[in-house]
Design an enzyme around this catalytic site. Structure first.
Site, short mmCIF file in Angstrom:
data_model
loop_
_atom_site.label_atom_id
_atom_site.label_comp_id
_atom_site.label_asym_id
_atom_site.label_seq_id
_atom_site.Cartn_x
_atom_site.Cartn_y
_atom_site.Cartn_z
N ALA A 52 -1.77 -10.41 4.54
CA ALA A 52 -1.04 -9.86 3.45
C ALA A 52 -1.75 -9.08 2.42
O ALA A 52 -1.21 -8.24 1.62
CB ALA A 52 -0.47 -10.98 2.54
N ALA A 53 -3.14 -9.42 2.28
CA ALA A 53 -3.77 -8.52 1.19
C ALA A 53 -3.93 -6.87 1.43
O ALA A 53 -4.12 -6.55 2.71
CB ALA A 53 -5.22 -9.17 0.97
N GLY A 81 -1.41 -6.57 -0.62
CA GLY A 81 -0.17 -7.03 -1.26
C GLY A 81 1.10 -5.92 -1.12
O GLY A 81 2.04 -6.33 -1.64
N LYS A 135 2.81 -4.59 1.41
CA LYS A 135 3.93 -5.10 2.10
C LYS A 135 4.46 -6.44 1.66
O LYS A 135 5.92 -6.60 1.80
CB LYS A 135 3.54 -4.90 3.44
CG LYS A 135 3.07 -3.64 4.07
CD LYS A 135 2.66 -3.83 5.43
CE LYS A 135 2.18 -2.37 5.94
NZ LYS A 135 0.60 -1.91 5.10
N ASP A 159 1.14 -7.36 10.05
CA ASP A 159 0.48 -6.19 10.04
C ASP A 159 -1.02 -6.32 10.06
O ASP A 159 -1.76 -6.53 9.23
CB ASP A 159 0.57 -5.59 8.53
CG ASP A 159 0.22 -4.13 8.27
OD1 ASP A 159 0.35 -3.23 9.18
OD2 ASP A 159 -0.60 -3.86 7.40
N CYS A 208 -1.94 0.36 11.47
CA CYS A 208 -2.21 1.65 11.22
C CYS A 208 -3.25 2.40 12.32
O CYS A 208 -3.83 3.33 11.84
CB CYS A 208 -2.80 1.76 9.82
SG CYS A 208 -4.24 1.18 9.48
#
Length: 449
Positions: free
Chosen positions: A273-274, A276, A278, A339, A392
């Site tokens: 998550a970091a 943050g 998304k 992600d 990405c």
């Protein structure tokens, strides 16, 4: 490439170095010492209190000299009699000078040489070294200006990695994943400035509340929260940023959270998550009504995530640990976002030093992590729930191959996000910088078992 008059300098005196070039040289020195280019630029700019227009020029020179380092060094070595004896500080001066001469369309060659000679004089070290350094810089730049464009033009089709200044292994991976034409277009786009996009945070008020602070912008029909700024803007110095009304985020980076389709009342898990962006977007898309659980491996980054969530008014439960194995309460989840950490080959325009930090030998362990994260996601999502996998990167081994290996069914995203299908795996998305004008991304939505 320009074709301005050739410099011809045989001089001992030196003019003051411009603030922008002085700052750019400081950035290159910090990058040599291991700093990230963006952090080095911020540190040098803060220390020097440089004017915004000078900072913009410094960023262009520093980022360009870092990104194009392989090609610049090739030009420098070809113009120097004894390239192995060039001091590191002098080489950085030459990188900036050659970059200006070969790639800048706004600086006269003679001005670029003047400034480079002055920078060489000003380098720290024995006072008597100044004239010798300046003479070397003057001679190399005159030769690079005279011969550099022709040398580049003579490069062949097999020299794409050198021509675009990429490591061979990344260039080969992009060619294998995208084909030669798109791969070269991606690498060329990575040497241009990235889009300046922000996300309007719907949890903190209407868009009109932030518009008065921003320069001109345009939107994106698929992403109502996206605002693409049309001129430079010091976002982190703005009141809108401090109040959590906006966040820097590319349009490509906004698609994974949109693909999750978070709704009020649902339990949503963000596994990596970091910092943050998304996770807070997930909270905003659910109007603050979803239960968001966010996992982050590193404590320092988890602290940043908590701060970002607090500033942006997003209720998020943060768990520290490896998302492949850490205990995650609150499941099973209606939807999970993975992600995944990746090589970042789609975001190299905004991370100028990243192409030189990545190592080919780290790719296989990275893919193993990606597969482990996706496998865990499929165990904690409800049957029939949504698992969104994104990176990405534009390397197929990190994207389509990972999804195929999971064995999960793909839910078609191409109707919701037209014009960006991956040709290698039906139903998934592949964004390419030279096509969509934003970061390179891969996004897939899978159906929970």
């Amino acid at each position: 490439m320009n074709s301005r008059s050739r410099p011809n300098h045989e001089r001992d005196e030196h003019a003051p170095v411009s603030p922008a070039r002085r700052l750019a040289l400081g950035v290159l020195r910090r990058v040599d010492d291991g700093a990230y280019a963006d952090r080095a630029l911020h540190a040098e700019a803060t220390r020097s209190r440089i004017l915004p227009r000078d900072r913009q020029q410094a960023q262009r020179l520093a980022y360009g000299a870092v990104q194009m380092r392989r090609l610049l060094d090739w030009l420098i070595d070809g113009a120097a009699d004894r390239p192995e004896r060039i001091e590191p500080g002098v080489r950085n001066v030459l990188r900036i000078g050659v970059y200006e001469i070969v790639f800048s369309d706004g600086t006269h060659d003679s001005a670029a040489v003047d400034q480079a000679v002055s920078m060489a004089y000003a380098l720290p070290g024995p006072r008597g070294r100044g004239p010798a350094r300046a003479g070397l810089v003057n001679a190399v730049l005159r030769r690079a200006a005279a011969e550099g464009p022709q040398r580049i033009a003579a490069l062949g089709p097999n020299d794409v990695a050198l021509r675009t200044s990429f490591p061979d292994w990344i260039a080969a991976g992009l060619v294998a994943s995208l084909g030669a034409t798109d791969a070269e277009a991606v690498m060329r786009a990575a040497n241009e400035s990235s889009e300046s996009a922000i996300r309007w945070n719907t949890l903190m008020g209407p868009r009109e509340a932030v518009e008065s602070e921003l320069p001109a912008w345009h939107g994106d029909a698929l992403l109502p929260e996206a605002m693409v700024l049309e001129s430079p803007f010091a976002l982190e110095d703005s009141d809108a940023f401090a109040a959590g009304r906006v966040m820097a985020q590319s349009r490509a980076s906004m698609i994974p959270a949109r693909a999750v389709m978070p709704r009020a009342g649902e339990r949503i898990l963000d596994m990596c998550a970091a910092p943050g962006a998304k996770a807070t977007q997930l909270a905003a898309l659910a109007d603050g009504g979803a239960e968001i659980v966010a996992v982050e491996l590193h404590s320092a980054r988890a602290a940043v995530l908590r701060e970002v969530a607090d500033r942006m008014g997003a209720r998020i439960t943060v768990i520290e640990g490896d998302a492949r194995e850490v205990d995650i309460p609150g499941g099973p989840f209606d939807a999970v976002l993975v992600d995944a950490p990746c090589t970042g080959t789609g975001v190299l325009s905004s991370r100028p030093d990243a192409r030189w930090r990545r190592r080919e030998e780290a790719l296989a362990p990275l893919v193993e992590i990606q597969m482990g994260l996706l496998a865990r996601a499929l165990t904690v999502v409800k049957p029939g729930g949504r698992v969104v996998y994104s990176t990405c990167s534009l390397l197929r081994v990190e994207n389509e191959d990972v999804v195929r290996a999971s064995g999960a069914d793909v839910d078609d995203l191409t109707q919701e996000f037209p014009g960006m299908p991956s040709p290698d795996l039906p139903g998934t998305l592949r964004l390419q910088p030279h096509v969509q004008g934003t970061d390179g991304f891969f996004v897939a939505r899978l159906i929970g078992r």
